[in-house]
Design an enzyme around this catalytic site. Structure first.
Site, short mmCIF file in Angstrom:
data_model
loop_
_atom_site.label_atom_id
_atom_site.label_comp_id
_atom_site.label_asym_id
_atom_site.label_seq_id
_atom_site.Cartn_x
_atom_site.Cartn_y
_atom_site.Cartn_z
N HIS A 137 103.01 -10.25 105.42
CA HIS A 137 103.66 -8.93 104.99
C HIS A 137 103.97 -7.81 105.78
O HIS A 137 103.62 -6.58 105.55
CB HIS A 137 102.63 -8.23 103.69
CG HIS A 137 102.56 -9.42 102.72
ND1 HIS A 137 103.64 -10.26 102.34
CD2 HIS A 137 101.51 -9.59 101.94
CE1 HIS A 137 103.31 -11.18 101.40
NE2 HIS A 137 102.01 -10.57 100.96
N HIS A 211 104.71 -5.88 95.68
CA HIS A 211 103.70 -6.73 95.36
C HIS A 211 102.62 -6.21 94.36
O HIS A 211 101.49 -6.58 94.43
CB HIS A 211 102.83 -6.66 96.75
CG HIS A 211 102.02 -7.90 97.08
ND1 HIS A 211 100.72 -8.32 96.31
CD2 HIS A 211 102.04 -8.99 98.04
CE1 HIS A 211 100.09 -9.34 96.74
NE2 HIS A 211 101.09 -9.75 97.65
N TYR A 213 100.62 -6.63 91.13
CA TYR A 213 99.67 -7.44 90.43
C TYR A 213 99.73 -7.05 88.77
O TYR A 213 99.37 -6.19 88.40
CB TYR A 213 98.24 -7.42 90.91
CG TYR A 213 97.81 -8.01 92.05
CD1 TYR A 213 97.18 -9.13 92.28
CD2 TYR A 213 98.19 -7.29 93.42
CE1 TYR A 213 96.95 -9.67 93.49
CE2 TYR A 213 97.85 -7.75 94.64
CZ TYR A 213 97.29 -8.67 94.66
OH TYR A 213 96.72 -9.29 95.95
N GLU A 342 106.76 -12.21 93.25
CA GLU A 342 107.26 -11.44 94.20
C GLU A 342 108.85 -11.85 94.72
O GLU A 342 108.76 -13.05 95.21
CB GLU A 342 106.22 -11.51 95.76
CG GLU A 342 104.95 -10.91 95.23
CD GLU A 342 103.99 -11.54 96.49
OE1 GLU A 342 104.27 -11.23 97.76
OE2 GLU A 342 103.15 -12.37 95.95
#
Length: 379
Positions: A137, A211, A213, A342
């Site tokens: 990342h 990213h 959630y 993602e």
């Protein structure tokens, strides 16, 4: 005379009936809204702001200029009740102290690069290794930890937050000065679009994503194991035990990774297969079947609230991560209380000649977008 009075009465009645319609023409409809507030400062003294995009339906998205993080995203259930459908923290200091990539822009290269190395035009580049032996990342101080310059824009069709950041040549080991713009656009139909744009002055590699959630039941409402997921992907990229692709492309049919029809996330998540053991659950790159410019990625539904999330993208793949490391290393959110979808290019593409290229050249532009549309159905 009586006839004249009758005509006058009819005109008066017609005028009275038309009055509400005329008034509607002059009553403003609920508009798209944008607000901004101070949200603290970084340890280096940089000001952090929090921006709220709101549509006429009451849906709102809060985004900070620190890492472009989606802090909260409210959506209605089948009864019209709103809840925050993403994981996050209530204060900025918690993001700066310990953020497992909640809601952020990840880059320059989302996902993993083997041993933090790649060769481009005969030159080997060494990146930070922040995930065991690999680069993850964007490195130790990737785009998720940067302050982005913020501007806003709105009209009847959307409210938008436009974030810009210039990554200098050599940052985290990457070649080239990379100029990036990430635009968050909320629309009246409860769609949030994230558009990515970048240019470079030297050949480099790039793979940007968000990213977030998701938990469609609402943050704090348990885990995501009963969510129903469909992935429009019949193939995936198998990995070794450090989550680096082997270079193979394999079918999902006959494996616990087959979500080509709706499947409950928790049904097969603990099966003792090599793929699930190495990822501690789902943490896999799925190759989207559709080759169209904008294509279906996934459909996610919470069976209790009825909230549904449909995702579309211009990118070729999606990483499905089931929150396997939540609840560890001081992160207060419970194990598997959120999942990530993602949209991305393939992991480790700079080291995999058979994968689609992620090289960006001077004079070219990196342009991609992902759309997240929220609806609700009766359970």
């Amino acid at each position: 005379m009586k006839s004249q009075h009758l005509q006058t009465d009819r005109r008066l009645v017609a005028a009275l009936l038309a009055l509400p319609l005329l008034l509607l023409l002059f009553v403003p409809l609920p508009a798209m809204e944008i607000t901004q507030e101070s949200w603290g400062t970084t340890k280096n003294g940089e000001p952090v702001t929090l921006h709220t995009l709101r549509n006429p339906n009451g849906m709102e998205v809060k985004i900070t200029n620190y890492g472009g993080i989606i802090v909260s995203l409210t959506a209605p259930d089948h009864q019209g009740k709103f809840a925050n459908t993403v994981l996050g923290y209530p204060t900025f200091s918690e993001y700066e102290a310990n953020n497992p990539y909640f809601g952020c822009i990840t880059g320059r290269y989302a996902n993993r690069i083997a041993k933090g190395k790649f060769t481009l035009n005969g030159t080997e580049y060494q990146l930070a290794t922040n995930d065991g032996p690999n680069h993850l990342h964007g490195g130790k101080f990737g785009f998720d930890k940067k302050i982005w310059a913020a501007t806003t824009e709105k009209n009847d069709q959307y409210a938008a937050l436009i974030l810009t950041y210039t990554s200098p040549d050599g940052e985290e080991g990457y070649p080239g000065e990379l100029k990036c713009t990430v635009t968050y656009r909320l629309q009246p139909d409860n769609t949030l679009t994230i558009a990515y744009h970048a240019t470079t002055d030297k050949p480099t590699v790039i793979n940007l994503t968000n990213h977030t959630y998701f938990n469609l039941a609402g943050q704090g409402q348990g885990d995501i194991l009963d969510h129903q997921l469909t992935l429009f992907a019949s193939r995936y990229t198998p990995t070794d035990d450090t989550q680096i692709p082997t270079g193979q492309i394999a079918p999902v049919k006959g494996t616990p990774l087959d979500f080509t029809t709706p499947q409950t996330v928790g049904t097969r998540i603990n099966e003792p297969t090599p793929d699930l053991i190495s990822g501690l659950g789902y943490d896999h790159n799925f190759i989207l079947d559709d080759a169209s410019e904008i294509k279906k990625v996934a459909r996610l539904k919470d069976p209790k609230s009825g909230r549904v999330l449909d995702i579309r993208t211009t990118l070729p793949a999606v990483q499905f991560y089931s929150g396997n490391h939540l609840g560890k290393n001081g992160v207060p959110h419970p194990h598997r209380s959120g999942l990530c979808l993602e949209t991305q290019d393939y992991p480790d593409s700079p080291n995999q000649p058979a994968f689609p290229s992620t090289t960006l050249l001077p004079g070219d532009a990196y342009d991609h977008r992902t759309e997240y549309q929220f609806t609700a159905e009766a359970p």
